[in-house]
Write an enzyme that holds these catalytic residues in place. Structure first.
Site, PDB file in Angstrom:
ATOM      1  N   LYS A  14       0.830  -1.215   0.000  1.00  0.00           N
ATOM      2  CA  LYS A  14       0.000   0.000   0.000  1.00  0.00           C
ATOM      3  C   LYS A  14       0.857   1.255   0.000  1.00  0.00           C
ATOM      4  O   LYS A  14       0.628   2.171  -0.774  1.00  0.00           O
ATOM      5  CB  LYS A  14      -0.920   0.042   1.233  1.00  0.00           C
ATOM      6  CG  LYS A  14      -1.939  -1.073   1.309  1.00  0.00           C
ATOM      7  CD  LYS A  14      -2.917  -0.843   2.456  1.00  0.00           C
ATOM      8  CE  LYS A  14      -2.294  -0.858   3.840  1.00  0.00           C
ATOM      9  NZ  LYS A  14      -1.608  -2.123   4.202  1.00  0.00           N
ATOM     10  N   ARG A  89      -9.739   1.280   8.902  1.00  0.00           N
ATOM     11  CA  ARG A  89      -9.246  -0.028   9.313  1.00  0.00           C
ATOM     12  C   ARG A  89     -10.353  -0.885   9.911  1.00  0.00           C
ATOM     13  O   ARG A  89     -10.125  -2.036  10.214  1.00  0.00           O
ATOM     14  CB  ARG A  89      -8.199   0.124  10.415  1.00  0.00           C
ATOM     15  CG  ARG A  89      -6.773   0.458  10.023  1.00  0.00           C
ATOM     16  CD  ARG A  89      -6.056  -0.591   9.251  1.00  0.00           C
ATOM     17  NE  ARG A  89      -4.749  -0.945   9.732  1.00  0.00           N
ATOM     18  CZ  ARG A  89      -3.606  -0.333   9.412  1.00  0.00           C
ATOM     19  NH1 ARG A  89      -3.600   0.706   8.617  1.00  0.00           N
ATOM     20  NH2 ARG A  89      -2.466  -0.779   9.889  1.00  0.00           N
ATOM     21  N   ARG A 128      11.599  -5.571   5.209  1.00  0.00           N
ATOM     22  CA  ARG A 128      11.266  -4.184   4.867  1.00  0.00           C
ATOM     23  C   ARG A 128      12.148  -3.206   5.640  1.00  0.00           C
ATOM     24  O   ARG A 128      12.473  -3.425   6.802  1.00  0.00           O
ATOM     25  CB  ARG A 128       9.798  -3.917   5.216  1.00  0.00           C
ATOM     26  CG  ARG A 128       9.424  -2.445   5.142  1.00  0.00           C
ATOM     27  CD  ARG A 128       7.956  -2.250   5.021  1.00  0.00           C
ATOM     28  NE  ARG A 128       7.227  -2.456   6.251  1.00  0.00           N
ATOM     29  CZ  ARG A 128       5.898  -2.321   6.337  1.00  0.00           C
ATOM     30  NH1 ARG A 128       5.193  -1.995   5.275  1.00  0.00           N
ATOM     31  NH2 ARG A 128       5.300  -2.516   7.482  1.00  0.00           N
ATOM     32  N   ARG A 161      10.981  -1.040  11.058  1.00  0.00           N
ATOM     33  CA  ARG A 161       9.882  -0.601  11.910  1.00  0.00           C
ATOM     34  C   ARG A 161       9.802  -1.460  13.166  1.00  0.00           C
ATOM     35  O   ARG A 161      10.023  -2.656  13.123  1.00  0.00           O
ATOM     36  CB  ARG A 161       8.558  -0.688  11.148  1.00  0.00           C
ATOM     37  CG  ARG A 161       8.276   0.564  10.354  1.00  0.00           C
ATOM     38  CD  ARG A 161       7.062   0.429   9.475  1.00  0.00           C
ATOM     39  NE  ARG A 161       5.890  -0.126  10.140  1.00  0.00           N
ATOM     40  CZ  ARG A 161       4.681  -0.154   9.583  1.00  0.00           C
ATOM     41  NH1 ARG A 161       4.510   0.353   8.368  1.00  0.00           N
ATOM     42  NH2 ARG A 161       3.665  -0.678  10.212  1.00  0.00           N
ATOM     43  N   ARG A 172      -0.781  -8.439  13.492  1.00  0.00           N
ATOM     44  CA  ARG A 172      -1.339  -7.433  12.577  1.00  0.00           C
ATOM     45  C   ARG A 172      -2.118  -8.098  11.446  1.00  0.00           C
ATOM     46  O   ARG A 172      -3.148  -7.595  11.009  1.00  0.00           O
ATOM     47  CB  ARG A 172      -0.209  -6.552  12.018  1.00  0.00           C
ATOM     48  CG  ARG A 172       0.326  -5.570  13.068  1.00  0.00           C
ATOM     49  CD  ARG A 172       1.743  -5.109  12.779  1.00  0.00           C
ATOM     50  NE  ARG A 172       1.874  -4.439  11.527  1.00  0.00           N
ATOM     51  CZ  ARG A 172       3.004  -4.434  10.797  1.00  0.00           C
ATOM     52  NH1 ARG A 172       4.077  -5.061  11.234  1.00  0.00           N
ATOM     53  NH2 ARG A 172       3.038  -3.796   9.666  1.00  0.00           N
TER      54      ARG A 172
END
Ligand code: AMP
Length: 220
Positions: A14, A89, A128, A161, A172
């Site tokens: 995203k 969300r 990531r 992160r 998540r």
């Protein structure tokens, strides 16, 4: 003027797609995750409250999120359009957004759901890296920075992160399935949902999204 939502599990791409789309079209890019991480870094009272939920991989309370969105929308000029990334969300956030749009006398133009299977998501998220300053997203395996461990755009050090560890990632993903995925039905009923496979290079996925945006809304 286009108002677009990007749905999809963490790691679906995203952020990468939203950055490219919004700079291509001159849209305001509204990423609640980025806004929250800024508040956490600045140690504001909102940031301190949000950090507890973010570290666990659960959703930050709706009142904080709605406040952030309202503040950002009222302080920014939305000229060509707006792209919501990571918002809404859950169903109550989606209803709130419907209400805000109604107040503005318009509707959302499109909800894009980016889809990638679960194991690929875990792999993408553990490798990531992100820029803490400009939020540009990289991947050690598939999209490394040409500037090594610094950001190609602004030179800042890249970071992992705090919520990109395997246990938090699994939480998540579960929260996504439970709270966010049902929004697909909400937007399907509105006739604005496009489902797109995110299992390809960022360029290819970007073309798929542009194709979907250029077509009349399905079901409208
Ligand atoms: P993201 O950068 O979109 O992956 O978001 C990172 C974290 O910020 C999430 O795991 C949530 O804890 C929080 N967050 C971001 N956007 C929202 C939202 N719209 N509602 C609730 N929590 C959010």
């Amino acid at each position: 003027m286009m108002w677009v939502i990007l749905l999809g599990p963490p790691g679906a791409g995203k952020g990468t797609q939203a950055q490219a789309l919004s700079s291509r079209h001159g849209w305001l890019h509204l990423a609640t995750g980025d806004l929250l991480r800024e508040a956490v870094t600045q140690e504001t009272s909102l940031g301190k409250e949000a950090a507890v939920y973010m570290k666990q991989g659960t959703l930050v309370p709706d009142r904080i999120i709605i406040g952030l969105i309202q503040e950002r929308l009222s302080s920014s000029a939305v000229i060509a359009g707006c792209l919501f990334d990571g918002f809404p969300r859950n169903l109550s956030q989606a209803r709130e957004l419907d209400r805000v749009m109604q107040q503005q006398g318009r509707g959302l133009d499109r909800a894009i759901s980016l889809e990638v299977n679960g194991e690929a998501l875990v792999r993408r998220l553990t490798s990531r890296r992100v820029c803490g300053r400009c939020h540009r997203v990289y991947n050690l395996l598939t999209n490394p920075s040409k500037a090594g461990d610094r950001c190609e755009s602004c030179g800042e050090d890249l970071q992992q992160r705090a919520d990109d560890d395997e246990e938090t990632i699994r939480r998540r993903l579960a929260v996504y399935r439970e709270d966010t995925e049902p929004l697909k039905d909400h937007y399907k009923h509105q006739g604005i949902l496009s489902v797109i496979s995110g299992d390809a290079s960022p360029e290819e996925v970007g073309e798929r999204i542009e194709d979907a945006l250029g077509r009349p809304s399905p079901g409208r």
